[in-house]
Design an enzyme around this catalytic site. Sequence first.
Site: not given
Length: 828
Positions: A693, A736, A370-376
């Site tokens: 896309s 998106k 997942g993208p940075p900052g989502v709490g992984k």
Amino acid sequence: MSEIIKNDNTQVPDNIDFDIPQVLPLLPLRNTVIFPHQIMPLQIGREKSLRVIDEAQNGNKLIMLVAQKEAEVDDPQPDDLYRWGTIATIIKSFKVPDGTLTVMVQGVKRARILDYTQTDPFFKVMVQAAQEEPVEGLDIDAMTVNLRGLFQKAAELAPYLSSEHTMLVMNTEEPGRLADVIAANLNIPTEEKQEVLEIVDVRKRLERVTVLLTKELQILELSSKIQSQVQGEISKSQREYYLREQLKAIKKELGEDEDERTAEIKELRKKIEEAGLPEDVKKVAEKELDRLSRIPPAAAEYTVSRTYLDWLIELPWSKSTEDNLDVKRAQQVLDEDHYNLEKVKKRILEYLAVRQLKADMKGPILCFVGPPGVGKTSLGKSIARAMGRKFVRISLGGVHDEAEIRGHRRTYIGALPGRIIQGLKKAGSNNPVFMLDEIDKVGQDFRGDPSSALLEVLDPEQNSSFSDHYLEVPFDLSKVMFIATANIAETIQPALRDRMEIIEIPGYTAEDKLHIAKEHLIPKQLKEHGMTEEQLRFEDAAIMKIIESYTREAGVRNLEREIANICRGVAKEIVEGEITSKVITPEDLRKYLGVEKFYHDAKERVSRTGVSTGLAWTPTGGDILFVEATMMPGKGQLILTGQLGDVMKESAQAALSYIRANAQQYGIDPGVFEKHDIHVHVPAGAIPKDGPSAGVTIFTALLSLLTGRRVANDVAMTGEITLRGLVLPVGGIKEKVLAAKRAGINKVILPEKNRKDLDDVPEYIRNSMEFKFVREMDEVIPLTLLPEDEETAKKTTRQKRADSGRNGKPEKQEAEVTETVEAEAEEV
């Protein structure tokens, strides 16, 4: 810097008399003590010391020389200096090429510092010269004779004492001076020389020097004895053996036997028994211990073998933490620490449930993408807390060396196990939650491929016998719960990706961020800034404005930074007494955070023909992009700018080819393509863009340009196109859709085959937006292009009329074309 360059023991004649003032400049010395009647060169480099020399040379050339207690001190203070020193006179001085000053001094009298009269820019001290009383007697004569004899013996054994030193001692008659000369020439510590200098009583000084000289002579005799014992047992090529034999002889002379060594071996053997090693590992450890017992402690191999044994003993071969299998409690812990992330929580609870039914279940190998900052990363800590396990984290970002994972072989100097084994030793248990952070950023070069080394670690069928190059014995990793994190799954080596269970963690919606800010971020920042909820509160509207106008990210990292900025600002106002509490409203944000960083400009930017709004996936979450197209007279070229990748350029070529092939259907004059250049630009040109896309978006922008119909400003689109006019599915639908929602766009066009992907979008987002699904490119036109307005129709008519005239068509034919175009415009 004041250091001794050369030891010159030339004596001062007895008949020299100095008129010594009461106050003298002081020069600190490192690692040396100068005695009266001793001549010695000093190298001066410190700024204060240079000023001392200038002061003395401009006066009576007398200075006070005092040794420092610690030689490492560059700027000594009065407490760093001894109280006793030697008054000396400067004989001569000269500069050397390296910029320092060499000064030749000769000691005059020992003296005591009474007080410091000046400390800056250099020291001046009030001194009291010591007066030596002449001494006589048989005991004095006996001590001087004894000292000469001892010194003569020492000179025969010590390589640093020459015949000149012996001659000097034999020719010195005065007892006090004899003691000084011997102390000055002995290779003894500065502290012991300083002790001799401070003894004014000649008799006591002779006694002290006798003790020091006797001690030095015993050391020299012992060294000579040791050397003679081993000399016959070695040759010149056996230097290492020679040193070991010397050490043995030293221990024998000191009365030390092998008892200490035996006790160490016994202690190691006891630790091996208590470590709970597997049978095969225990055999290796005992074999290594037997080898260690035969290696001399001074040998280089001894340290290598001992370190290896320590690693074997300290690893948690059989130490495990007991899992907390209470599923409800685990659910509660995960909900406390993280909002949403239902997929991850569901997977962890399933694992705990199965563990209750099957105790020997192998640990799962998960990969949070997942993208940075989502709490992984923080999610790994929560999982460990929920399960009651130890938590270990290693960062793999930028790791290029395979040895970081598998360890170094013991043949290398400074060899260590890999990070996996080091992490397990640090955890102290063989079943921790082991987080491999940033696994997608592992490098590869001539030192090997760490990703390939991880294949064994992250394969549930192989990691039960993981072999580290340093240990060279198998370690069971099957009980470890491995969690990897990555921003992009595609960059992970395919074989490695296949061994992990990929769990995608998409970006948060604005509503998600609002909950996270209220339940987690704001309480955390209030605690870190020493404030309470009574002192600072946030209105929901203010939080939403921070989310929408000051951050545009998939995670919440920047949101937490902005909340911290506000906390600091309010804390400053509270400390200064301006306020006692504060409620943050949307109007307050400009004061604490400055002007808005982001604003919804999608509708403004799509206000002319040739501009359309697309949706893109990025490693940091979804985002919107604009495709702009314009036309100018030329030779039919297609110009593409905006740092586009090859795939995106091919999409633009395909879109233009499809429009040209169906120009008559869309009411476009085919001659336009031959006499005009078409320029397609995607703004934010500094950011690389690629992927299929944007095919539908580019097609819409080109058709808008060529037909003169504007694109609706409340619609965004995504989809890959083909030359046959089909719209193919794309990835990253949830990201998106969330990007469109963040940008204030509530109508999205998606490929029909992506309909199923909407299940991943939160229900409240789906209910607040309108989705249109298309199979072919022609279905996009009525959903995106607005009807042609009257002014645009007239411009189009004039343009077509001008083109017809340039083509040389008859006036009648031109009139027919004009009438047809106007009729089409009215119909539209």
